[in-house]
Design a protein around this motif. Structure first.
Motif, PDB file in Angstrom:
ATOM      1  N   ASP A  60       0.810  -1.225   0.000  1.00  0.00           N
ATOM      2  CA  ASP A  60       0.000   0.000   0.000  1.00  0.00           C
ATOM      3  C   ASP A  60       0.841   1.271   0.000  1.00  0.00           C
ATOM      4  O   ASP A  60       0.463   2.267  -0.614  1.00  0.00           O
ATOM      5  CB  ASP A  60      -0.932   0.036   1.214  1.00  0.00           C
ATOM      6  CG  ASP A  60      -2.061  -0.967   1.103  1.00  0.00           C
ATOM      7  OD1 ASP A  60      -2.281  -1.486  -0.007  1.00  0.00           O
ATOM      8  OD2 ASP A  60      -2.716  -1.224   2.126  1.00  0.00           O
ATOM      9  N   PHE A  61       1.962   1.261   0.717  1.00  0.00           N
ATOM     10  CA  PHE A  61       2.754   2.485   0.853  1.00  0.00           C
ATOM     11  C   PHE A  61       3.507   2.843  -0.430  1.00  0.00           C
ATOM     12  O   PHE A  61       3.987   3.956  -0.558  1.00  0.00           O
ATOM     13  CB  PHE A  61       3.714   2.420   2.046  1.00  0.00           C
ATOM     14  CG  PHE A  61       4.679   1.266   2.012  1.00  0.00           C
ATOM     15  CD1 PHE A  61       5.870   1.357   1.308  1.00  0.00           C
ATOM     16  CD2 PHE A  61       4.393   0.102   2.696  1.00  0.00           C
ATOM     17  CE1 PHE A  61       6.768   0.310   1.274  1.00  0.00           C
ATOM     18  CE2 PHE A  61       5.283  -0.960   2.674  1.00  0.00           C
ATOM     19  CZ  PHE A  61       6.471  -0.860   1.954  1.00  0.00           C
ATOM     20  N   ARG A  79       3.185   8.753   4.780  1.00  0.00           N
ATOM     21  CA  ARG A  79       2.058   8.744   5.723  1.00  0.00           C
ATOM     22  C   ARG A  79       1.499   7.336   5.845  1.00  0.00           C
ATOM     23  O   ARG A  79       1.160   6.897   6.943  1.00  0.00           O
ATOM     24  CB  ARG A  79       0.972   9.714   5.274  1.00  0.00           C
ATOM     25  CG  ARG A  79       1.449  11.163   5.331  1.00  0.00           C
ATOM     26  CD  ARG A  79       0.467  12.073   4.676  1.00  0.00           C
ATOM     27  NE  ARG A  79       0.492  11.804   3.235  1.00  0.00           N
ATOM     28  CZ  ARG A  79      -0.154  12.522   2.344  1.00  0.00           C
ATOM     29  NH1 ARG A  79      -0.891  13.534   2.728  1.00  0.00           N
ATOM     30  NH2 ARG A  79      -0.081  12.234   1.063  1.00  0.00           N
ATOM     31  N   ILE A  80       1.412   6.625   4.732  1.00  0.00           N
ATOM     32  CA  ILE A  80       0.923   5.248   4.770  1.00  0.00           C
ATOM     33  C   ILE A  80       1.975   4.355   5.429  1.00  0.00           C
ATOM     34  O   ILE A  80       1.655   3.533   6.280  1.00  0.00           O
ATOM     35  CB  ILE A  80       0.577   4.742   3.354  1.00  0.00           C
ATOM     36  CG1 ILE A  80      -0.570   5.579   2.770  1.00  0.00           C
ATOM     37  CG2 ILE A  80       0.212   3.268   3.377  1.00  0.00           C
ATOM     38  CD1 ILE A  80      -0.849   5.330   1.298  1.00  0.00           C
ATOM     39  N   LYS A  81       3.243   4.540   5.066  1.00  0.00           N
ATOM     40  CA  LYS A  81       4.328   3.729   5.629  1.00  0.00           C
ATOM     41  C   LYS A  81       4.387   3.848   7.147  1.00  0.00           C
ATOM     42  O   LYS A  81       4.589   2.869   7.851  1.00  0.00           O
ATOM     43  CB  LYS A  81       5.666   4.157   5.008  1.00  0.00           C
ATOM     44  CG  LYS A  81       6.866   3.453   5.582  1.00  0.00           C
ATOM     45  CD  LYS A  81       6.816   1.974   5.319  1.00  0.00           C
ATOM     46  CE  LYS A  81       7.995   1.289   5.987  1.00  0.00           C
ATOM     47  NZ  LYS A  81       7.687  -0.070   6.368  1.00  0.00           N
ATOM     48  N   ASN A  83       1.856   4.718   9.081  1.00  0.00           N
ATOM     49  CA  ASN A  83       0.514   4.561   9.655  1.00  0.00           C
ATOM     50  C   ASN A  83       0.001   5.834  10.313  1.00  0.00           C
ATOM     51  O   ASN A  83      -0.402   5.834  11.473  1.00  0.00           O
ATOM     52  CB  ASN A  83       0.491   3.404  10.667  1.00  0.00           C
ATOM     53  CG  ASN A  83       0.817   2.086  10.031  1.00  0.00           C
ATOM     54  OD1 ASN A  83       0.312   1.770   8.955  1.00  0.00           O
ATOM     55  ND2 ASN A  83       1.678   1.315  10.673  1.00  0.00           N
ATOM     56  N   GLY A  85      -2.670   7.693   9.500  1.00  0.00           N
ATOM     57  CA  GLY A  85      -4.085   8.012   9.300  1.00  0.00           C
ATOM     58  C   GLY A  85      -4.429   8.354   7.871  1.00  0.00           C
ATOM     59  O   GLY A  85      -3.792   7.889   6.927  1.00  0.00           O
ATOM     60  N   ASP A  86      -5.464   9.184   7.738  1.00  0.00           N
ATOM     61  CA  ASP A  86      -5.999   9.536   6.421  1.00  0.00           C
ATOM     62  C   ASP A  86      -4.952  10.193   5.538  1.00  0.00           C
ATOM     63  O   ASP A  86      -4.181  11.030   5.983  1.00  0.00           O
ATOM     64  CB  ASP A  86      -7.191  10.492   6.565  1.00  0.00           C
ATOM     65  CG  ASP A  86      -8.372   9.808   7.222  1.00  0.00           C
ATOM     66  OD1 ASP A  86      -8.488   8.587   7.115  1.00  0.00           O
ATOM     67  OD2 ASP A  86      -9.184  10.526   7.845  1.00  0.00           O
TER      68      ASP A  86
END
Length: 170
Positions: A60-61, A79-81, A83, A85-86
């Motif tokens: 995902d990241f 931000r995804i890596k 975690n 949030g949005d």
């Protein structure tokens, strides 16, 4: 620097390397409410966020890839890596293009703040959080006036097995 199972030797080696009077430059950027810093020498360029070409079966990241003047560059959303949030993309969202171990990688961040110099006295060792938080990619905490920066070991992060973007550094 060598990475160990716990990552603490890497951190201690970094702190001991910083004992000289030489200042080091860091590019500071934001992710959510926090401010981070990476070694300015790894930064190739900063560009606005643009659409990326998605590739199937990527974590995902990894948002996809872009064509940067003939070079195919994987784009990692930090931000995804981390975690955080949005994930919303807006006019302040930027891609920091890094050159690590002769490989070009882009990382999406909320915004770039500035370039600062930190002396060894301004860098504190990151606290240990046990199993709750993995701190092996945190070089330390930089203190500038009333600001605290989380200093990321971006070379070790991008060359880690979980990222698989850059060949493992020796």
């Amino acid at each position: 620097m060598q990475e160990t199972e716990s990552g603490t030797d890497t951190k201690h080696n970094f702190i001991s390397e910083m004992t000289g009077t030489e200042d080091r430059g860091y590019l500071t950027f934001t992710l959510g409410d926090e401010e981070y810093g990476i070694d300015i020498l790894t930064v190739q360029e900063i560009r606005g966020y643009d659409s990326v070409t998605s590739i199937a079966n990527m974590p995902d990241f990894i948002k996809g890839v872009i064509n940067l003047r003939g070079i195919i560059v994987p784009i990692v959303d930090m931000r995804i890596k981390f975690n955080l949030g949005d994930v919303t993309y807006h006019e302040m969202t930027v891609v920091i293009v890094l050159n690590i171990a002769d490989r070009v990688v882009g990382m999406v961040v909320d915004g770039v703040s500035d370039v600062i110099s930190l002396s060894s006295e301004q860098i504190k060792e990151a606290p240990e959080f046990g199993a709750v938080l993995d701190t092996k990619y945190i070089k330390g905490l930089g203190v500038v006036d009333q600001r605290m920066l989380i200093l990321i070991d971006i070379e070790n992060l991008m060359s880690s097995k979980e990222m698989a973007l850059v060949e493992q550094l020796a």
